[in-house]
Motif scaffolding. Structure first.
Motif, PDB file in Angstrom:
ATOM      1  N   ASN A 158       0.478   3.169  -3.175  1.00  0.00           N
ATOM      2  CA  ASN A 158      -0.423   4.251  -2.664  1.00  0.00           C
ATOM      3  C   ASN A 158      -1.464   4.532  -3.782  1.00  0.00           C
ATOM      4  N   PRO A 159      -2.443   3.367  -3.811  1.00  0.00           N
ATOM      5  CA  PRO A 159      -3.573   3.445  -4.686  1.00  0.00           C
ATOM      6  C   PRO A 159      -4.564   4.456  -4.510  1.00  0.00           C
ATOM      7  N   ASN A 160      -4.807   4.977  -3.315  1.00  0.00           N
ATOM      8  CA  ASN A 160      -5.499   6.109  -3.242  1.00  0.00           C
ATOM      9  C   ASN A 160      -4.928   7.643  -3.152  1.00  0.00           C
ATOM     10  N   SER A 161      -3.700   7.625  -3.587  1.00  0.00           N
ATOM     11  CA  SER A 161      -3.006   8.846  -3.642  1.00  0.00           C
ATOM     12  C   SER A 161      -3.149   9.504  -2.274  1.00  0.00           C
ATOM     13  N   ILE A 162      -2.681   9.124  -1.174  1.00  0.00           N
ATOM     14  CA  ILE A 162      -2.753   9.414   0.013  1.00  0.00           C
ATOM     15  C   ILE A 162      -1.471  10.202   0.243  1.00  0.00           C
ATOM     16  N   ASP A 166      -2.298  14.200   4.629  1.00  0.00           N
ATOM     17  CA  ASP A 166      -3.691  13.653   4.654  1.00  0.00           C
ATOM     18  C   ASP A 166      -3.775  12.799   5.881  1.00  0.00           C
ATOM     19  N   HIS A 179       1.328   4.966   7.556  1.00  0.00           N
ATOM     20  CA  HIS A 179       0.293   3.994   7.255  1.00  0.00           C
ATOM     21  C   HIS A 179       0.260   2.858   8.275  1.00  0.00           C
ATOM     22  N   THR A 233       0.927  -1.054  -0.044  1.00  0.00           N
ATOM     23  CA  THR A 233       0.094   0.133  -0.066  1.00  0.00           C
ATOM     24  C   THR A 233       1.076   1.373  -0.019  1.00  0.00           C
ATOM     25  N   TYR A 279      -5.984  13.144   9.436  1.00  0.00           N
ATOM     26  CA  TYR A 279      -7.079  11.855   9.671  1.00  0.00           C
ATOM     27  C   TYR A 279      -7.015  11.389  11.049  1.00  0.00           C
TER      28      TYR A 279
END
Length: 271
Positions: A101-105, A109, A188, A97, A113
């Protein structure tokens, strides 16, 4: 005559078929390698499956910058038996992940969060309907909240209402500075841990070695364990959930630690 016409029409019409309600899941891939290993190059460590290097789900080279983490990931792959169960390979999933970085986080960010999550932390909300449960929550949770307030110079307080508490911007800044001091990979791990036990306070206590993973999971499941004590539990299901949470939290903490330290492995020199 009429009966024969009806029979002809019925023969023409398609017959209803009984739909199968069984859901078919893809079979897990079989183990295709015999040995796992770690190779290093330019400060990066890659995992090998026999002679092939591991890739991420997007096909990118899989690498980490911590040798102990690489060894732990290789151990995950080596522990697979006849089939590869990726649901048990949390360190591999976290590393993939981070790389893909599939969600471009971005780093900010995740920091935002985590800072915003703290006011909805599980252990801040006490029961308003079960006096015995509330007494237990005060006894078990409040000392952790007090520790967190002293450690990070904030002023969190528990509540038995559904209103989300707030704190001053200065306190949010203290928590934000704490998380911003970690690199992106470690963050992460924090997000994965918080999503596992629904508590950033317990996660921070584990990261600071104030709590063990077993104790943190026990505190996160306090209400569930209380209800099981009154109504009983499914003999195996609840234990599986508890152990799965411990496994995920442990993997997240290892990921944080390995990406936040300069630990390395020294090979034994034969004389």
């Amino acid at each position: 005559m009429l009966r024969s016409c009806i029979s002809k029409v019925l023969r023409i019409l398609p017959r209803p078929t009984l739909q199968n309600s069984i859901r078919n899941y893809a079979a897990p891939p079989k183990r295709f390698y015999r040995n796992t290993g770690v190779v290093s190059s330019n400060g990066r460590y890659e995992i090998t499956l026999d002679s092939r290097k591991l890739k991420t789900p997007k096909g990118q080279p899989f690498y980490v910058e911590s040798e102990p983490l690489a060894i732990a990931i290789a151990t995950e792959w080596d522990a697979q038996k006849e089939v590869i169960d990726r649901s048990t390979m949390h360190l591999t999933a976290l590393s993939s992940t981070f790389i893909d970085n599939p969600n471009s986080i971005q780093k900010h960010d995740m920091v935002n969060y985590l800072v915003n999550y703290i006011t909805t932390d599980t252990i801040l909300f006490h029961s308003s309907q079960e006096p015995e449960l509330k007494k237990l929550q005060v006894q078990e949770w409040d000392p952790i909240i007090e520790w967190c307030n002293k450690r990070y110079e904030i002023n969190l307080a528990s509540t038995d209402s559904l209103t989300v508490p707030t704190f001053a911007p200065g306190m949010a800044m203290n928590v934000g500075r704490y998380f911003a001091s970690y690199n992106t990979a470690a963050l992460h791990g924090f997000v994965f841990a918080v999503d596992t036990i629904k508590s950033i306070i317990l996660t921070m206590a584990c990261a600071d070695r104030h709590l063990t993973t077993e104790r943190a999971v026990q505190l996160a499941r306090l209400e569930e364990e209380f209800q099981q004590g009154h109504w009983g539990k499914v003999e195996w299901a609840h234990d599986v959930q508890r152990l799965d949470s411990q496994s995920r939290l442990s993997a997240a903490l290892l990921y944080i630690y390995f990406n936040s330290s300069n630990a390395f492995v020294k090979q034994k020199v034969s004389l």
